[in-house]
Write an enzyme that holds these catalytic residues in place. Sequence first.
Site, PDB file in Angstrom:
ATOM      1  N   TYR A  43     121.531 -23.105  -7.453  1.00  0.00           N
ATOM      2  CA  TYR A  43     120.561 -22.584  -6.471  1.00  0.00           C
ATOM      3  C   TYR A  43     121.212 -21.583  -5.520  1.00  0.00           C
ATOM      4  CZ  TYR A  43     118.669 -26.809  -8.436  1.00  0.00           C
ATOM      5  OH  TYR A  43     118.289 -27.778  -9.321  1.00  0.00           O
ATOM      6  N   ARG A  69     119.982 -14.326 -15.800  1.00  0.00           N
ATOM      7  CA  ARG A  69     119.068 -15.379 -15.377  1.00  0.00           C
ATOM      8  C   ARG A  69     118.047 -14.803 -14.399  1.00  0.00           C
ATOM      9  NH1 ARG A  69     120.280 -20.389 -11.216  1.00  0.00           N
ATOM     10  NH2 ARG A  69     118.413 -21.602 -11.685  1.00  0.00           N
ATOM     11  N   HIS A  70     116.863 -15.405 -14.392  1.00  0.00           N
ATOM     12  CA  HIS A  70     115.857 -14.987 -13.402  1.00  0.00           C
ATOM     13  C   HIS A  70     116.426 -15.109 -11.988  1.00  0.00           C
ATOM     14  CE1 HIS A  70     115.302 -19.136 -12.238  1.00  0.00           C
ATOM     15  NE2 HIS A  70     115.265 -19.440 -13.521  1.00  0.00           N
ATOM     16  N   ARG A  73     114.109 -18.530  -6.942  1.00  0.00           N
ATOM     17  CA  ARG A  73     112.736 -18.991  -7.148  1.00  0.00           C
ATOM     18  C   ARG A  73     112.431 -20.187  -6.267  1.00  0.00           C
ATOM     19  NH1 ARG A  73     113.605 -23.899  -9.365  1.00  0.00           N
ATOM     20  NH2 ARG A  73     115.056 -24.158 -11.106  1.00  0.00           N
ATOM     21  N   ARG A 154     108.472 -16.401 -13.705  1.00  0.00           N
ATOM     22  CA  ARG A 154     109.622 -15.957 -12.905  1.00  0.00           C
ATOM     23  C   ARG A 154     110.600 -15.111 -13.713  1.00  0.00           C
ATOM     24  NH1 ARG A 154     110.251 -21.684 -13.065  1.00  0.00           N
ATOM     25  NH2 ARG A 154     111.978 -22.444 -14.345  1.00  0.00           N
ATOM     26  N   LYS A 284     125.066 -28.779 -15.490  1.00  0.00           N
ATOM     27  CA  LYS A 284     125.137 -27.752 -16.542  1.00  0.00           C
ATOM     28  C   LYS A 284     126.109 -28.155 -17.641  1.00  0.00           C
ATOM     29  CE  LYS A 284     122.127 -26.390 -15.156  1.00  0.00           C
ATOM     30  NZ  LYS A 284     120.841 -26.196 -15.803  1.00  0.00           N
ATOM     31  N   ASP A 345     119.073 -20.494 -16.654  1.00  0.00           N
ATOM     32  CA  ASP A 345     120.471 -20.920 -16.535  1.00  0.00           C
ATOM     33  C   ASP A 345     120.906 -21.824 -17.690  1.00  0.00           C
ATOM     34  OD1 ASP A 345     118.720 -22.809 -15.496  1.00  0.00           O
ATOM     35  OD2 ASP A 345     120.191 -23.653 -14.128  1.00  0.00           O
TER      36      ASP A 345
END
Length: 459
Positions: A43, A69-70, A73, A154, A284, A345
């Site tokens: 984040y 990555r976007h 958000r 997004r 992750k 991600d």
Amino acid sequence: MLHTFGAVWTALSSVLTLSSWPHFSPAHDTPPKFELQKSWGVYSPFHAAEDYTPLPAGCEISQVNILQRHGARLPTEHQTEDILPGVQKLQSAEFYTDPRLDFLDTFVYSLEENLLVPLGAIQSFESGKTALRRYASLVTKDDLPFVRASGMSRVIETAKNWTAGFAAASHGVYTPRLSLIINEATNDTLQDNNCPNAGGSHKEMTEWLDVFGPPITARLNSWAPGANLTNEDIHGLMMLCAFHTVASVPYGYTEGSPLPFSPFCSLFTPSEFESFEYSSDLDKYYSTGYGGRLGRVQGVGYVNELLARLTNSPVVDHTSTNTTLNADPATFPLNRTIYADFTHDSVLTAVLSAIGLFPTHKLKTTHPKAHRVWRASEIMTFSTRMVVEKLTCERSVRGRDTSDSYIRILFNEVLQPLHFCGAKKKGPWRGLCQFDAFLESQAYSRNDGEGDWEKCFEE
Ligand SMILES: *[C@@H]1O[C@H](CO)[C@@H](O)[C@H](O)[C@H]1NC(C)=O
Ligand SMILES: *[C@@H]1O[C@H](CO)[C@@H](O)[C@H](O)[C@H]1NC(C)=O
Ligand SMILES: *[C@@H]1O[C@H](CO)[C@@H](O)[C@H](O)[C@H]1NC(C)=O
Ligand SMILES: *[C@@H]1O[C@H](CO)[C@@H](O)[C@H](O)[C@H]1NC(C)=O
Ligand SMILES: *[C@@H]1O[C@H](CO)[C@@H](O)[C@H](O)[C@H]1NC(C)=O
């Protein structure tokens, strides 16, 4: 107890900028280089870790592949469910023993879900501008970037803001379009939805939360008697610090200037945020990273598409690619010089693990290693990006001029070592692999995950 935390809080306050907050004098014990927005794991907003490394003399770029990555958000539905109970419990307490909670008397939770926020749009726009400026020599009106996005709002908005930034930096001369949106309910190399047996990281994250959460939970419960917060609530409130902050950034914000930190951030200390950051690393690592049994294999489809572009030959893949899309030059051209793909991600993590970047042995759920390359706050942030550059280099070898192809990879601008294909560690040729050596190093993907893909579907 409050006294102890007061000292650490003083340290944190020096990096916060919310003007309505009480003034604290600079601390003598400020942790070195602690920057709040770089402790939020996945984040964290994008930040370039270093300046772009120029090419060695004699080299030119012939192809660029960007996987991004976007941008920043709002929380997902699932995350909102993790966040709200903590807020409600704190607000249900009859009184607070610490003034850091007083803002909750009038606080109204109003974050929507899922959507890109202005900060995310701005960072995507800026990355589009950077791409045009950096690779202008590769662009003509007939050869514009081929841009794909996974089919979620997004991600699509991120791709469109990138193309808008690219066009703006060229003063409207080069206007690439978002060429293809891939439905996330189908074979989609830009989403991790194709491996039904893939596991998650819930177990590892919970183990770590049980280690670092209890003292924080106890402290906040003493600040809000009767709130009965759990460790899970604490994790939600720490996420809210990040989400509330990125959602508060207005359009017109200049990338790199101070962020309007949420008052939720003031409830935790720098070292607590470092623990929170590690839960993202574990998340992750154990889902689509090296620690996930079927993690890396979910990046194979994209890697095989990348190899097709680099070698200018049809995609060879039997994993998550869509053979219909990839057989059609309208949806998978091979004659472009810049390709930009927008994703999540989880996919980027799978791809970097399939390629062999940031190699990392087992991450412990009892304590983080201080010196680890696997840091979500650095490599899996919002708008994080991997750039694979193909180079053509002229060299004079024993008096004869030769021209050879090379590969180098930048991750958030950091030139990757690429030990796995023999790149030099130092000097002007640092990070470059011989083209063929790079192709050979990608055996895991070229072999469809060496049996792992089948395990996605085994009963
Ligand atoms: C790529 O191929 C397509 C279809 O053959 C053609 O229309 C387009 O102009 C080509 N683009 C470049 C940059 O060569
Ligand atoms: C950029 O993203 C924002 C936020 O999602 C969106 O409102 C806007 O339409 C996007 N810009 C473009 C050019 O698509
Ligand atoms: C492949 O892509 C085509 C064209 O978008 C789509 O109609 C089809 O459903 C996709 N197939 C799979 C299995 O994903
Ligand atoms: C917290 O727990 C105590 C004891 O279990 C209970 O009496 C109280 O109602 C709980 N408070 C809230 C806000 O749930
Ligand atoms: C979609 O993926 C599945 C699983 O790998 C594969 O069997 C199928 O052929 C793919 N479909 C298309 C249209 O590529």
